[in-house]
Design a protein around this motif. Structure first.
Motif, mmCIF file in Angstrom:
data_model
loop_
_atom_site.group_PDB
_atom_site.id
_atom_site.type_symbol
_atom_site.label_atom_id
_atom_site.label_comp_id
_atom_site.label_asym_id
_atom_site.label_seq_id
_atom_site.Cartn_x
_atom_site.Cartn_y
_atom_site.Cartn_z
ATOM 1 N N ARG A 150 60.706 67.163 52.909
ATOM 2 C CA ARG A 150 61.996 66.836 53.149
ATOM 3 C C ARG A 150 62.677 66.151 52.050
ATOM 4 O O ARG A 150 61.859 65.956 51.380
ATOM 5 C CB ARG A 150 62.333 65.837 54.638
ATOM 6 N N THR A 151 64.133 66.884 52.368
ATOM 7 C CA THR A 151 64.615 66.722 50.596
ATOM 8 C C THR A 151 65.504 65.288 50.352
ATOM 9 O O THR A 151 65.759 63.824 52.116
ATOM 10 C CB THR A 151 65.927 67.772 50.194
ATOM 11 N N GLU B 271 68.026 64.424 52.646
ATOM 12 C CA GLU B 271 67.430 64.725 54.793
ATOM 13 C C GLU B 271 67.397 63.261 55.212
ATOM 14 O O GLU B 271 67.694 62.845 55.589
ATOM 15 C CB GLU B 271 66.374 65.789 55.288
ATOM 16 N N ASP C 240 69.016 68.222 47.117
ATOM 17 C CA ASP C 240 67.867 69.076 47.803
ATOM 18 C C ASP C 240 66.609 69.085 47.611
ATOM 19 O O ASP C 240 65.346 70.071 47.507
ATOM 20 C CB ASP C 240 68.490 70.754 47.376
ATOM 21 N N ARG D 11 63.068 68.736 46.931
ATOM 22 C CA ARG D 11 61.837 68.892 48.488
ATOM 23 C C ARG D 11 60.771 67.346 48.237
ATOM 24 O O ARG D 11 60.532 68.049 46.914
ATOM 25 C CB ARG D 11 61.818 70.269 48.671
#
Length: 133
Positions: free
Chosen positions: A13-14, A17, A43, A45
């Motif tokens: 997941r980033t 997120e 962004d 990850r």
């Protein structure tokens, strides 16, 4: 407050997120992969084994462990200078807005890393809840 976590459940997941999943109640401050500190970008990850430092209000920082992974030691040189500031709302268009409405009205990047610790009105403390006006 801040806590360090070893990424397990949050792998793949980033940063954006995971912050959004916590309703932006936490902020990632550092990400270490092995011996390298990675540039922090929305962004980015996360990978299993990364060590991240998260800041926010105590309850949210503690609750996020199940989403990221177990608490760990931050590692070499991981120091944070937490600062508190008093602020006064003077924008008339925000009068009678709840904390949740103010949060929604302010750009996400502008409020990143800013958390309400206390609210007072005329010297009296108010609860820090989304519905507090």
């Amino acid at each position: 407050m801040s806590r360090a976590y070893q990424v397990r459940e949050g792998a793949g997941r980033t940063v954006a997120e995971l912050e959004a999943a916590a309703d932006d109640a936490i902020t990632f401050e550092t990400v270490r992969r092995g011996t390298q500190s990675l540039p922090l970008k929305p962004d980015l990850r996360l990978e299993a084994g990364d060590v991240v430092v998260v800041v926010g209000r105590r309850s949210q920082v503690v609750d996020v462990a199940g989403t990221i992974g177990p608490e760990t030691v931050a590692g070499d040189g991981a120091t944070l200078a937490m600062q508190s500031r008093q602020a006064v709302f003077t924008r008339k268009d925000m009068n009678n807005m709840t904390i949740a409405e103010v949060k929604a009205a302010v750009d996400r990047e502008m409020r990143r890393g800013v958390y309400i610790e206390a609210v007072t009105r005329m010297g009296r403390p108010l609860p820090v809840l989304p519905e507090t006006v």
